[in-house]
Write a protein that holds these residues in place. Structure first.
Motif, PDB file in Angstrom:
ATOM      1  N   GLN A 186      36.557  34.395  31.501  1.00 41.85           N
ATOM      2  CA  GLN A 186      36.382  33.026  31.980  1.00 41.85           C
ATOM      3  C   GLN A 186      35.321  32.259  31.192  1.00 41.85           C
ATOM      4  N   SER A 187      34.404  32.996  30.569  1.00 38.38           N
ATOM      5  CA  SER A 187      33.268  32.320  29.923  1.00 38.38           C
ATOM      6  C   SER A 187      33.640  31.648  28.598  1.00 38.38           C
ATOM      7  N   MET A 188      34.843  31.924  28.087  1.00 34.04           N
ATOM      8  CA  MET A 188      35.254  31.280  26.830  1.00 34.04           C
ATOM      9  C   MET A 188      35.532  29.798  27.104  1.00 34.04           C
ATOM     10  N   PRO A 189      34.912  28.909  26.348  1.00 33.97           N
ATOM     11  CA  PRO A 189      35.016  27.474  26.665  1.00 33.97           C
ATOM     12  C   PRO A 189      36.449  26.933  26.680  1.00 33.97           C
ATOM     13  N   GLU A 190      37.305  27.398  25.791  1.00 35.58           N
ATOM     14  CA  GLU A 190      38.660  26.833  25.733  1.00 35.58           C
ATOM     15  C   GLU A 190      39.638  27.567  26.636  1.00 35.58           C
ATOM     16  N   VAL A 191      39.138  28.553  27.361  1.00 35.84           N
ATOM     17  CA  VAL A 191      39.996  29.236  28.338  1.00 35.84           C
ATOM     18  C   VAL A 191      40.055  28.376  29.592  1.00 35.84           C
ATOM     19  N   GLU A 192      41.296  28.065  29.962  1.00 37.07           N
ATOM     20  CA  GLU A 192      41.483  27.183  31.106  1.00 37.07           C
ATOM     21  C   GLU A 192      41.768  27.997  32.373  1.00 37.07           C
ATOM     22  N   THR A 193      42.533  29.086  32.199  1.00 34.45           N
ATOM     23  CA  THR A 193      42.943  29.912  33.348  1.00 34.45           C
ATOM     24  C   THR A 193      42.929  31.374  32.940  1.00 34.45           C
ATOM     25  N   VAL A 194      42.475  32.229  33.865  1.00 36.15           N
ATOM     26  CA  VAL A 194      42.478  33.675  33.638  1.00 36.15           C
ATOM     27  C   VAL A 194      43.390  34.283  34.702  1.00 36.15           C
ATOM     28  N   LEU A 195      44.491  34.872  34.276  1.00 36.61           N
ATOM     29  CA  LEU A 195      45.480  35.388  35.229  1.00 36.61           C
ATOM     30  C   LEU A 195      45.077  36.749  35.778  1.00 36.61           C
ATOM     31  N   SER A 196      45.294  36.901  37.057  1.00 35.92           N
ATOM     32  CA  SER A 196      45.037  38.189  37.684  1.00 35.92           C
ATOM     33  C   SER A 196      46.244  38.517  38.564  1.00 35.92           C
ATOM     34  N   GLY A 197      46.812  39.703  38.363  1.00 38.04           N
ATOM     35  CA  GLY A 197      47.979  40.114  39.160  1.00 38.04           C
ATOM     36  C   GLY A 197      47.510  40.751  40.450  1.00 38.04           C
ATOM     37  N   MET A 198      47.012  39.933  41.357  1.00 40.69           N
ATOM     38  CA  MET A 198      46.389  40.462  42.578  1.00 40.69           C
ATOM     39  C   MET A 198      47.458  40.883  43.588  1.00 40.69           C
ATOM     40  N   VAL A 199      47.205  42.005  44.264  1.00 36.12           N
ATOM     41  CA  VAL A 199      48.184  42.514  45.232  1.00 36.12           C
ATOM     42  C   VAL A 199      47.562  42.768  46.607  1.00 36.12           C
ATOM     43  N   LEU A 200      46.265  42.530  46.711  1.00 33.51           N
ATOM     44  CA  LEU A 200      45.589  42.745  47.993  1.00 33.51           C
ATOM     45  C   LEU A 200      44.693  41.542  48.316  1.00 33.51           C
ATOM     46  N   PRO A 201      44.592  41.181  49.601  1.00 32.74           N
ATOM     47  CA  PRO A 201      43.702  40.072  49.961  1.00 32.74           C
ATOM     48  C   PRO A 201      42.268  40.325  49.483  1.00 32.74           C
ATOM     49  N   SER A 202      41.819  41.572  49.541  1.00 30.07           N
ATOM     50  CA  SER A 202      40.436  41.863  49.126  1.00 30.07           C
ATOM     51  C   SER A 202      40.232  41.531  47.648  1.00 30.07           C
ATOM     52  N   GLN A 203      41.264  41.749  46.823  1.00 33.73           N
ATOM     53  CA  GLN A 203      41.141  41.406  45.392  1.00 33.73           C
ATOM     54  C   GLN A 203      41.015  39.897  45.220  1.00 33.73           C
ATOM     55  N   ILE A 204      41.769  39.153  46.031  1.00 32.08           N
ATOM     56  CA  ILE A 204      41.697  37.692  45.932  1.00 32.08           C
ATOM     57  C   ILE A 204      40.291  37.218  46.312  1.00 32.08           C
ATOM     58  N   ARG A 205      39.786  37.732  47.439  1.00 32.64           N
ATOM     59  CA  ARG A 205      38.432  37.327  47.869  1.00 32.64           C
ATOM     60  C   ARG A 205      37.415  37.631  46.790  1.00 32.64           C
ATOM     61  N   GLN A 206      37.511  38.836  46.244  1.00 36.67           N
ATOM     62  CA  GLN A 206      36.539  39.279  45.238  1.00 36.67           C
ATOM     63  C   GLN A 206      36.656  38.449  43.950  1.00 36.67           C
ATOM     64  N   ASN A 207      37.874  38.316  43.437  1.00 39.21           N
ATOM     65  CA  ASN A 207      38.058  37.618  42.154  1.00 39.21           C
ATOM     66  C   ASN A 207      37.724  36.134  42.232  1.00 39.21           C
ATOM     67  N   MET A 208      38.052  35.521  43.378  1.00 40.56           N
ATOM     68  CA  MET A 208      37.807  34.077  43.493  1.00 40.56           C
ATOM     69  C   MET A 208      36.322  33.768  43.619  1.00 40.56           C
ATOM     70  N   ALA A 209      35.523  34.800  43.858  1.00 39.15           N
ATOM     71  CA  ALA A 209      34.068  34.592  43.980  1.00 39.15           C
ATOM     72  C   ALA A 209      33.349  34.828  42.649  1.00 39.15           C
ATOM     73  N   VAL A 210      34.110  35.209  41.619  1.00 41.24           N
ATOM     74  CA  VAL A 210      33.465  35.515  40.326  1.00 41.24           C
ATOM     75  C   VAL A 210      33.353  34.239  39.497  1.00 41.24           C
ATOM     76  N   PRO A 211      32.141  33.795  39.173  1.00 41.60           N
ATOM     77  CA  PRO A 211      31.998  32.552  38.408  1.00 41.60           C
ATOM     78  C   PRO A 211      32.272  32.754  36.916  1.00 41.60           C
ATOM     79  N   ALA A 212      32.520  31.633  36.239  1.00 38.60           N
ATOM     80  CA  ALA A 212      32.847  31.674  34.805  1.00 38.60           C
ATOM     81  C   ALA A 212      31.563  31.654  33.975  1.00 38.60           C
ATOM     82  N   VAL A 213      30.674  32.559  34.273  1.00 41.55           N
ATOM     83  CA  VAL A 213      29.370  32.536  33.593  1.00 41.55           C
ATOM     84  C   VAL A 213      29.008  33.920  33.076  1.00 41.55           C
TER      85      VAL A 213
END
Ligand code: SF4
Ligand code: SF4
Length: 364
Positions: free
Chosen positions: A230-257
């Motif tokens: 996510q930290s690459m400036p020209e990256v607009e979206t980082v795809l994640s093949g999430m299959v569990l709600p816990s993965q969504i909660r965890q990944n959506m909390a990770v900042p692009a820093v």
């Protein structure tokens, strides 16, 4: 800020069908957490991925604030007119009049030749002009040199989807850095696939895990990988093949820093990870349907990796192998036809590796 997109690629069936209500709930959670980008493809899950878009993303929901990317299998086309046939089917399956991003799926040297010969870039441009696609692009699995040629010959694409993660950043095969820099040179936005290399970077060898924990005690291995992409400036979206709600909660909390110091720490553990990973399989399953022996290739490679990383866990791994191979082909039943390898985006020599996996998994 978070750049995570939801890849509809890794859902597994429960019994004979997918658990649509569970996928719908995960979609709700993703949207409630600020997510907006959904990624599918005509070939993912034999069409069930597009069905999931229709059932769980489109039906009963406004398109406002939701972005859908679908990919056209140009390599299945025989004539120029076939592109429209697939495109109409994609729209029908997704129940979508238009796509926010319309891509050609899986460009490499062979598929680029088909796309060029059958006028598929012009087809994308026509769809954009007609309002059936907001932006156009392609997903890519080949060298940075070819990518440079494609973007020079077809400057009208808006976005490129590439494999990008810290392990492949300087690799000679995947060429994440060179491909990213080529996109930047041509002024294209980047969509990232495989930020965690199919899960390889979510579960690291002990030594690498410890080094990262020492630097950032609160970050998981997956956090590091998602921050990097996510930290690459020209990256607009980082795809994640999430299959569990816990993965969504965890990944959506990770900042692009990611600080420069963090980046150095991350690069310092790459050698440990590479040294402990026998097979760089991402588990995409592109190979599996082409195997005449019904061998669950990625599952056996995952077991083989686990066994190489932790031989002391053989007592757990080998029974799992026996149980899986009771209803599918065994690793030793590989006939070396190579049909799988033609479809592997990681360019793995699957027949050769399968022999090694068979020797390890069937040694008991
Ligand atoms: S080479 Fe082996 S694993 Fe690959 S498709 Fe042929 S039989 Fe299956
Ligand atoms: S072997 Fe290649 S095609 Fe098959 S799942 Fe692994 S990375 Fe994907």
């Amino acid at each position: 800020m978070n750049k995570i997109g939801f890849g509809f690629l890794r859902f597994q069936k429960t019994g004979n069908d997918y658990d649509w209500s569970a996928i719908r709930e995960m979609t709700d959670l993703f949207l409630d957490s600020g997510g907006r980008y959904f990624d599918t493809c005509y070939t993912y899950l034999n069409g069930a991925s597009e069905e999931a878009i229709r059932r769980c993303v489109v039906n009963g929901r406004s398109r406002s604030g939701v972005q859908i990317c679908d990919k056209l299998p140009g390599y299945l086309c025989r004539r120029p007119a076939d592109a429209l046939k697939y495109f109409d089917e994609m729209r029908l399956r997704c129940s979508a009049d238009y796509f926010d991003v319309l891509m050609l799926h899986w460009l490499n040297a062979k598929n680029y030749e088909i796309a060029d010969r059958l006028g598929q870039f012009e087809f994308l441009e026509e769809q954009k002009k007609a309002g059936n696609a907001v932006r156009i692009g392609f997903s890519y699995h080949d060298s940075a040199e070819l990518l440079d040629r494609i973007l020079t010959e077809h400057p009208n694409v808006d976005v490129v989807q590439i494999q990008l993660n810290y392990l492949d950043w300087d690799s000679a095969g995947i060429q994440s850095r060179l491909c990213y820099e080529t996109c930047v040179k041509h002024g294209k936005k980047v969509i990232v696939m495989e930020p965690l290399k199919g899960g390889t970077l979510s579960s690291l060898p002990g030594e690498a895990e410890q080094a990262l924990r020492a630097a950032r005690p609160d970050w998981s291995a997956a956090d590091w990988g998602l921050r990097f992409a996510q930290s690459m400036p020209e990256v607009e979206t980082v795809l994640s093949g999430m299959v569990l709600p816990s993965q969504i909660r965890q990944n959506m909390a990770v900042p692009a820093v990611l600080t420069e110091e963090d980046r150095k720490t991350l690069f310092s553990v790459r050698g440990i990870i590479t040294g402990k990973t026998s097979v760089a399989c991402t588990g995409c399953r592109y190979c599996e349907t082409h195997c005449p022996q019904r061998i669950p290739i990625p599952d056996y490679f995952a077991m083989f990796n686990e066994l190489c990383r932790s031989p002391e866990d053989g007592w757990k791994i080998l029974p799992s192998y026996e149980s899986m191979s009771a209803s599918r082909g065994r690793a030793s039943e590989c006939i070396g036809c190579g049909q799988c390898a033609e479809h592997c985006p990681q360019h793995l020599d699957i027949p050769r590796i399968m022999k090694e996996a068979a020797a390890a998994l069937e040694s008991a």
